[in-house]
Design an enzyme around this catalytic site. Structure first.
Site, mmCIF file in Angstrom:
data_model
loop_
_atom_site.group_PDB
_atom_site.id
_atom_site.type_symbol
_atom_site.label_atom_id
_atom_site.label_comp_id
_atom_site.label_asym_id
_atom_site.label_seq_id
_atom_site.Cartn_x
_atom_site.Cartn_y
_atom_site.Cartn_z
ATOM 1 N N LYS A 148 32.383 41.630 44.975
ATOM 2 C CA LYS A 148 33.327 42.935 44.812
ATOM 3 C C LYS A 148 32.961 44.080 45.664
ATOM 4 O O LYS A 148 32.336 45.138 45.322
ATOM 5 C CB LYS A 148 33.424 43.107 43.316
ATOM 6 N N GLU A 180 44.905 35.056 45.109
ATOM 7 C CA GLU A 180 44.959 35.815 44.011
ATOM 8 C C GLU A 180 45.970 37.198 44.461
ATOM 9 O O GLU A 180 46.436 36.888 45.573
ATOM 10 C CB GLU A 180 43.769 36.213 43.708
#
Ligand code: PLP
Length: 285
Positions: A148, A180
């Protein structure tokens, strides 16, 4: 009251919060982050966010800015100081400031730690009711989408371009398979009643909401399959939805202009949103 931001050891008004121009977060996107939802002044799925932060730090050999107890205390304090009831806490850790060099500086360079809060108006925004329409874009991000990092430029570009074309968000695809959303995980409900979502690996972020929603779906007796699905499968699905700490569970009603089923939010997506939120509120700390 001006918003208070935590910046390298102190709570300061947002206009006073400053980071060096030599900060590697600024120069190299050499930084990781977490976004934790706050509902009723409490932190949602916090332990899982901390676990993912630890993983991101380890993958990039970034020094930890504080231990878990301290990070929890800082989250609670910033929520309290800003009287935050509904919204989220954004936390970023960078490799700190050092003269610009591609080679990482010495490991004892103090990391930068910043936290701020953002409010949200409602737990049930319009999109939760109407669903969202996503565009498609090639997934041109780097190959470690599982970490992340704040290196979000392509996702930001793809979403902005989708918005400019009248869509609400974007689903990214690689080799014909959906990876995604710009900042959310993607799911379909097949006609046989199975929820399908891409399996974890280097190409997607291991969403904290994903983890909670898949657990809730299994507990509710709904079949879950973690595997890649194609754009055509998604467009022919019974339902589609996304999850994230910001969107919770939000239905997707059209993909690249093709309605999903009758083009209205699906029953299961709405049910999972309720189940997820009930559990999130019950277990928030
Ligand atoms: N995928 C990407 C690329 C994201 O940026 C995010 C959240 O920001 C997610 C998925 C969802 O993760 P989470 O449920 O932890 O918010």
């Amino acid at each position: 009251m001006a918003r208070l931001v935590y910046c390298n050891g102190a709570f300061v008004e947002e206009a006073e919060a400053k980071v060096s121009v030599f900060d590697r977060g600024f120069l190299f996107a050499d930084a990781v982050y977490e976004v934790t939802a706050v509902i009723g002044g409490k932190l949602v799925d916090f332990a899982a966010h901390l676990a993912r932060l630890r993983r991101s730090l380890t993958e990039l050999d970034l020094a930890s800015p504080a231990d878990d107890d301290r990070l929890l205390a800082l989250h609670r304090e910033i929520v309290h100081r800003n009287a935050l009831d509904l919204g989220h806490v954004y936390m970023q850790v960078t490799r700190g400031a050092a003269d610009r060099d591609f080679v990482w500086p010495a490991r004892d360079t103090p990391p930068t730690l910043v936290l701020f809060t953002q409010t949200r108006a409602t737990l049930e925004p319009r999109e939760a009711e109407t669903g969202i329409r996503v565009a498609l874009a090639p997934d041109l991000r780097w190959g470690r989408g599982d970490i992340k990092t704040v290196q979000l430029l392509y996702a930001s570009m793809a979403k902005s371009q989708a918005k400019a074309r009248g869509f609400d968000d974007v689903w990214m695809e690689r080799d014909g398979f959906v990876t995604e959303g710009s900042s959310n995980n993607s799911y379909i409900l097949s006609n046989d009643g199975t929820i399908t979502t891409p399996s974890l690996g280097r190409s997607i972020l291991p969403g904290i909401t994903r983890q909670a929603v898949l657990r809730a779906a299994s507990e509710a007796g709904i079949a879950v399959e973690e595997r890649a699905f194609t754009v055509a499968e998604a467009q022919g699905a019974r339902e589609a939805f996304i999850t994230s700490a910001g969107a919770f569970v939000t239905p997707v009603v059209a993909i690249d202009g093709v309605p999903v089923a009758d083009g209205r939010p699906g029953e299961l997506s709405r049910r999972l949103r309720r189940i997820y939120l009930d559990e999130a509120i019950r277990s928030a700390i």
